[in-house]
Design an enzyme around this catalytic site. Structure first.
Site, PDB file in Angstrom:
ATOM      1  N   TYR A 112       0.875  -1.186   0.000  1.00 46.00           N
ATOM      2  CA  TYR A 112       0.000   0.000   0.000  1.00 46.00           C
ATOM      3  C   TYR A 112       0.909   1.232   0.000  1.00 46.00           C
ATOM      4  CZ  TYR A 112      -4.143   2.715   1.164  1.00 46.00           C
ATOM      5  OH  TYR A 112      -5.155   3.630   1.150  1.00 46.00           O
ATOM      6  N   LYS A 167     -21.068 -19.428 -11.312  1.00 44.64           N
ATOM      7  CA  LYS A 167     -20.184 -19.306 -12.487  1.00 44.64           C
ATOM      8  C   LYS A 167     -18.789 -18.862 -12.031  1.00 44.64           C
ATOM      9  CE  LYS A 167     -23.458 -20.072 -15.575  1.00 44.64           C
ATOM     10  NZ  LYS A 167     -23.532 -21.027 -16.655  1.00 44.64           N
TER      11      LYS A 167
END
Ligand SMILES: NC(=O)c1ccc[n+]([C@@H]2O[C@H](COP(=O)([O-])OP(=O)(O)OC[C@H]3O[C@@H](n4cnc5c(N)ncnc54)[C@H](O)[C@@H]3O)[C@@H](O)[C@H]2O)c1
Ligand SMILES: O=C(O)C[C@H](O)C(=O)O
Ligand SMILES: [Mg+2]
Length: 444
Positions: A112, A167
């Protein structure tokens, strides 16, 4: 026999007396239940407790089972009935997880601020590097407006989320792709196209799922043209690929030349029209179709197919019947012609149960659980992502179908959906065609 959709797990104790489990199995069979998995939970000094998965048609059979098991006595006890399917969906089936450790300040600075800023600059200067330094290169959006969720119809995108999460699970486990469901609160094609274009930056592919016809045709066509990443409507082309594979295998086993066979398509929506188009493009000369909607029949005729006015007449005329209407039990046993191939592909319930079609004389029969686009879309996207292709072409789809057919055991219509080798073969076939295409583009 019908398509047993309710799955329940019964926790049953039986005494250590030979034949006790057999008695339980008989009771389940008499109630019309199918036994799935049996898991031993506990073996006591003179008893065993097992979880028995049972598939039935309706709740009434579970109630019947409960009272029959109670009446059985002799130390046989039903401890609990649970709904494993609902349980598996609690909290959703997918999650976003970090790939990196975050245990120290050094980790924080690396993944970060401030470390990340330099990576942003690199991508700003060379946008293609996003494929290397972000997850974009391996992410596909699974986009739905909820208008044709399985054969359940327009139940809305939120109710369709379990399918989209499903899916995503398949993408992950069969092809190592991050599938991210995107639920659209609009059915307007222009708004859908605009929205998908706006969110497309975070993805390397778009899988359109369970978007109903006819608006799905324009949406897919426009997005394919206007986006630089692969777009595929699964219910159209994923289904067409797997159906072509099943037709190739059926004809091979039956000694029929697919190109000379008469194919009858019942239901000319997203799946049905794409299947017909795929078969015609493959060289099948005689494709006939029927739909309750005149516009759908006109679309088939525009592509060179011929339409019928009665399902019975269509079935009397054809060697291979494919149904994608979403209407359970639409096909009557007496319409099945001996020796016919019947692919009743609607989910969750087929137009005719394969067992009934076979009883009526069909040579081969399957439903949408086995002839399912799960065999196609994971490998197709893995292939185009590997090749960094910008489009999914007809030749890639045919290559995928032929790869599936090549992996099918003699006598079967399609391979096992969880056979990772099949998905690898589909990936490689698509990648091969994609790189050929790239070579042609480069040498032009
Ligand atoms: N097995 C698979 O992989 C697979 C893939 C895609 C779709 N499907 C199934 O196919 C079905 C249709 O899906 P879709 O996306 O094509 O939906 P869709 O809504 O686009 O198409 C359904 C078509 O069937 C027609 N139809 C409905 N009732 C009819 C009847 N009685 N007679 C003739 N035509 C009729 C409709 O007019 C429509 O054109 C669903 O049940 C879905 O689950 C299965
Ligand atoms: O979701 C499936 O199982 C297949 C297909 O996409 C369907 O809509 O039925
Ligand atoms: Mg679907």
């Amino acid at each position: 026999m019908t398509n047993k959709q309710l799955i329940r797990t019964l926790m049953i104790e039986t005494p250590s007396i030979p034949g006790s489990l057999g008695k339980v199995a008989t009771i389940i069979g008499l109630a019309g239940g199918d036994i799935g998995e049996i898991e031993t939970i506990k073996v006591g000094p003179n008893y065993t407790i097992r979880n028995i998965t049972v598939q039935v048609d309706h709740e009434g059979q579970i109630e019947e089972l409960e009272s029959s098991l109670f009446r059985l006595g002799g130390g046989i006890r039903l401890h609990a009935i649970s709904d494993e399917v609902l349980h598996a969906h609690e909290g959703g089936k997918i999650q976003m997880k970090s790939k990196v450790a975050l245990q120290s300040l050094a980790d924080l600075r690396r993944v970060y601020t401030p470390g990340v800023a330099n990576v942003c600059r690199i991508i700003e200067q060379e946008p293609d590097k996003a494929k290397i330094y972000t997850s974009i290169g391996n992410s596909v959006a699974i986009v739905t407006d909820g208008t044709a969720i399985l054969g359940l119809g327009d139940i809305g995108p939120v109710a369709g989320m379990p399918v989209m999460e499903g899916k995503a699970v398949l993408f992950d486990q069969l092809a190592g792709i991050n599938g991210i469901p995107i639920l659209l609160d609009t059915k307007d094609p222009e708004e859908i196209i605009r929205t998908v274009k706006h969110i497309s930056l975070g993805f390397s592919g778009i899988l359109l799922e369970d978007i109903g016809s006819p608006h799905c045709f324009e949406i897919e066509e426009r997005l394919k043209k206007e986006l630089q990443i692969p777009v595929m409507h699964d219910d159209q082309h994923g289904t067409a690929v797997v159906t072509l594979a099943a037709a190739i295998s059926a004809c091979k086993s039956a000694g029929i030349d697919l190109k000379k066979a008469k194919v009858g398509q019942i239901g000319l929506g997203a799946a049905g029209l794409a299947i017909s188009r795929m078969l015609m493009a493959y060289g099948v000369a005689n494709v006939f179709g029927i739909d309750k909607c005149q516009d759908a029949k006109a679309r088939l005729e525009n592509y060179g197919g011929r339409s019928f006015d009665s399902i019975e007449a269509l079935m009397g005329n054809c060697d291979i019947i494919i149904a994608t209407t979403g209407v359970p039990e639409l096909i009557k046993q007496q319409w099945v012609r001996p020796g016919q191939v019947i692919l009743a592909l609607s989910n969750p319930k087929p137009e005719i149960e394969p067992e009934l079609a076979l009883q009526a004389g069909a040579a081969y029969a399957a439903d949408g659980r086995s002839v399912n686009n799960v065999l196609g879309f994971p490998g197709i996207f893995r292939g185009v992502l590997n090749a960094q292709a910008r489009d999914i072409t007809h030749s890639m789809l045919v290559a995928a179908a032929e790869a599936i057919a090549a992996c099918t055991k003699p006598g079967d219509l399609v391979p096992h959906p969880l056979d990772l080798h099949v998905h690898k073969m589909v990936t490689e076939a698509v990648e091969r065609v994609a790189s050929l295409h790239e070579e042609i583009v480069v040498t032009k």
